[in-house]
Scaffold this motif. Structure first.
Motif, short mmCIF file in Angstrom:
data_model
loop_
_atom_site.label_atom_id
_atom_site.label_comp_id
_atom_site.label_asym_id
_atom_site.label_seq_id
_atom_site.Cartn_x
_atom_site.Cartn_y
_atom_site.Cartn_z
N CYS A 1 14.86 -47.99 20.94
CA CYS A 1 13.49 -47.08 21.20
C CYS A 1 12.72 -47.22 19.65
O CYS A 1 11.67 -47.44 19.47
N CYS B 1 19.52 -40.59 24.33
CA CYS B 1 17.93 -40.61 23.34
C CYS B 1 17.32 -41.14 25.46
O CYS B 1 16.84 -40.57 26.19
N CYS B 2 17.49 -42.73 25.35
CA CYS B 2 16.88 -42.90 26.42
C CYS B 2 18.35 -43.85 27.71
O CYS B 2 17.78 -45.34 27.84
N CYS C 1 19.66 -45.96 19.12
CA CYS C 1 18.51 -46.66 20.40
C CYS C 1 17.39 -47.47 20.17
O CYS C 1 17.01 -47.43 19.03
N SER D 1 14.11 -44.78 17.96
CA SER D 1 13.70 -43.32 17.23
C SER D 1 15.24 -42.90 16.08
O SER D 1 14.10 -41.54 15.60
ZN LIG Z 1 15.35 -44.44 22.85
#
Ligand SMILES: [Zn+2]
Length: 717
Positions: A11, A20-21, A9, A13
């Protein structure tokens, strides 16, 4: 580009995007399309909406801060990132972006903590951005005059950036080491000394070295300083000094380096530390002589010029011809003389006794049609009697044509101790370069032979070198002061005999470095290079020294190195021989060893004749000889050389006659030589300079290239 849900992801993570997103993936794709299409306003708008729905999501926040940085809003970017870092303190990208935003919004000093965090945390994943930060810091330090910090930040950037970006930083490092305006002891590498001690000591000192390696030099210095306070050693103070200097804290660096110099058992390192400390002290000295400028608005430039031209105390400087100088040329530049213009000697009669001194400079700028700026006059001089006299003279001459500002402004300063080495003469028009150089050298000889010995120096506790000579406890400080003076002479274009200077103070030169064929020279300091036992070096080592010496360009050392290299055919083959002969000729020319200059030109010409395309190469040597001889209009070899050049090259180079006539004219000689003395139609039209003949060093042909003017264009120098 569609996002792959099975990739990590964005982001940060570490989870796959799918788990995740995924809920913001479509919107974030729209954001990147908007950014690609330069619709940053719309992208920002969408990101703000997303941020409200999904607060502190690192993907959204870092994307938003990137767009904000691009749009010139570093303050907002910083605040967005501060929020995301609260929730995700270890987010690599947010850390480096936060540092970048802080530098731009708040300046380097406030951003330093954030930058150091980025150096430590983000370098692995974002080497290019972190390297960019280090490179930007180098530029800031250089502009502040903190040269050791500037260079070390460049070296740090080299360690950070990925391979493909290293070339740019490398070029900046080369430019730094080549920069003649930086005192040479501050250029090149300054390695941290080896630190030895018991196990507990090593654990701590290794921690310090780790911080130093990633550019957190203030933390490293704190660690070394704490160690030094409990078990003082020269090496520790040396390390503290270097780290403080690299961190830009020069007063603390100087104090530590003085301390190291006092207790170093090895004289060479003691002098090295003390030399650095003295140079850093100068940067921070409060004993300064300031230069001020006063500006005024001019109501009628043409009338003012007429009045200035009529003043007997003003000397109008010949400006470079239009188009040869980058940027906007002033309308006129005048030197303010310390006596009447009529008292200037003829170019052939100038001497140290009759040279006219320049008190200040006057620059006139025409009205700027674009910006509607009015015509301006600026008067500049060293604060004190020179400034007062300059201003009162100009106010009198300009009368009611100038509306002066109420106050003057600072325009630079020099350490009071170096005032002797800062002078400016008004040269009579068309003084041959040779005459200028000889006189400059004669002035430097006065300084090096007498005046320097009588300057009270802070580094010697206010004593003069003469007073400190003979005091064994001052030997290190005095030797270092001699090196500092050597660097000033070099900047002024004067070749100091350092060993002779030291001998006259009762001091011995620093001992030669011990070197075996296996010694790597890479980690040698600037002063250690000068101490190399050149004759003992292997060909390979000597080649490395040649390249280093050409880069740093310490005249005395460079000359010794090159002369040795040309005596070793094995060594020469791998080197740029033409450049070596050129440099030798140039060194001898600038230090007025004219006979030897022509020997090196001849050696270069002989070498050139053996190469392919020898016609152009030999021509460039002939031209070099011509330029050199032109400096001395009385040189008996000059006329025969011009004749030879015309005969040999005239038929092949059609523009030659015109260009030669220009050069002769510029040197104050009869341009009709090019026609064997006959005046013809073609020479009558010869006058405007720069008829466009290509020459390898058009710059050297300009009569304004006097020794000591450095890379700056100085009006009238
Ligand atoms: Zn994420």
């Amino acid at each position: 580009m569609a996002l792959d849900v099975y990739e990590p992801c964005p982001c940060g993570s570490g989870k796959k995007l799918k788990f995740c997103c995924p809920q913001i993936a479509d919107d974030m794709e729209r954001v990147s399309r908007l950014i690609e299409n330069n619709q940053s306003r719309q992208a920002l708008h969408l990101l703000e909406q997303l941020d409200k729905k999904h607060p502190k999501n690192p993907w959204i926040c870092t994307s938003r801060s990137l767009v904000l940085l691009e749009s010139g809003e570093p303050g907002t970017a910083r605040d967005v990132l501060a929020q995301v870092l609260q929730a995700h303190p270890d987010h690599d990208l947010a850390i480096v972006l936060y540092a970048t935003a802080m530098v731009q919004a708040d300046g380097l000093d406030l951003a330093k903590k954030a930058i150091h965090r980025a150096f430590q945390r983000s370098a692995k994943k974002f080497p290019s951005m972190v390297g960019g930060l280090a490179g930007a810091m180098a530029a800031v330090y250089q502009s502040r005059g903190h040269m050791l910090a500037a260079r070390e930040h460049l070296a740090l950037a080299m360690r950070f950036v990925p391979d493909q970006e290293r070339q740019d930083i490398f070029v900046r490092l080369l430019e730094f080491d080549h920069e003649a305006s930086i005192p040479y002891p501050l250029r090149s590498v300054h390695p941290l000394p080896a630190l030895n001690g018991n196990e507990a000591f090593l654990t701590e000192s290794k921690k310090g070295l780790k911080y130093a390696f990633v550019g957190c030099w203030n933390t490293a210095a704190d660690i070394f300083e704490k160690l030094a306070q409990s078990q003082p050693s020269a090496e520790l103070w040396h390390a503290v000094g270097l780290c403080r200097a690299w961190d830009g804290d020069e007063p603390a660096a100087a104090a530590a380096l003085h301390q190291a110099a006092k207790i170093y058992p090895e004289t060479g390192l003691a002098v090295e530390c003390e030399t650095l400390a003295q140079l850093l002290d100068w940067n921070g000295t409060s004993h300064r002589i300031y230069r001020h400028e006063l500006t005024g608005e001019v109501s009628s430039l043409s009338r003012l010029l007429t009045q200035l031209d009529q003043s007997e105390r003003l000397f109008r400087v010949e400006l470079p011809p239009a188009g040869t100088y980058e940027g906007r040329l002033p309308a006129a530049v005048y030197q303010v003389l310390d006596r009447q213009r009529s008292e200037m000697a003829a170019p052939s009669d100038v001497s140290l006794e009759n040279m006219v001194h320049v008190l200040g400079m006057v620059t006139l700028e025409d009205r700027d049609a674009e910006t509607q700026e009015p015509a301006l006059i600026t008067v500049e001089a060293m604060v004190g009697p020179k400034f007062d006299e300059t201003v009162s003279l100009l106010k009198q001459v300009a009368a009611d044509l100038v509306d002066w500002d109420n106050t003057s402004e600072e325009a630079g300063w020099i350490p009071a101790e170096s005032a002797t080495m800062s002078w400016q003469w008004a040269w009579p028009t068309r003084t041959p370069p040779l005459v200028r150089r000889r006189l400059q050298a004669a002035r430097w000889q006065q300084i090096a032979g007498e005046e320097w010995f009588n300057i009270a120096l802070a580094a010697l506790d206010g004593r003069t070198p003469r007073q400190a000579a003979g005091d064994p406890s001052s030997a290190v400080a005095l030797t270092a002061a001699a090196y500092v003076f050597d660097s000033q002479c070099l900047r002024g274009g004067y070749e100091l005999d350092l060993d002779a200077l030291l001998a006259s103070l009762g001091l011995s030169p620093l001992p030669p470095m011990s070197v075996t064929p296996e010694t790597s020279l890479k980690s040698f300091t600037p002063l250690q290079w000068l101490r190399l036992p050149l004759e003992q070096l292997s060909d390979e080592q000597l080649s490395a020294v040649v390249n280093r010496a050409l880069l740093v360009h310490h005249d005395r050392f460079l000359y010794r190195v090159l002369k040795l290299a040309v005596s070793r055919p094995q060594c020469l083959t791998g080197l740029d021989q033409a450049r070596i002969y050129q440099t030798l000729a140039e060194l001898c020319r600038s230090h007025e060893r004219r006979a030897e200059t022509y020997q090196w030109i001849q050696a270069g010409r002989t070498h050139a004749s053996t190469l392919p395309n020898s016609f152009e190469r030999v021509w460039s040597w002939d031209l070099r000889e011509l330029m050199t001889r032109l400096e001395d209009p009385h040189d008996p070899e000059l006329r025969p050389l011009v004749d030879r050049i015309i005969q040999y090259y005239g038929p092949k180079l059609p523009q030659l006659r015109m260009a030669l006539a220009d050069m002769l004219d510029a040197a104050g000689l009869d341009p009709n030589w090019v026609n064997g003395g006959l005046v013809t139609g073609s020479t009558a039209a010869v006058s405007p300079r720069g008829s466009g003949l290509w020459t390898p060093e058009t710059a050297a042909a300009a009569p304004s290239s006097a020794a000591g003017s450095g890379s700056l264009w100085l009006p009238g120098q």
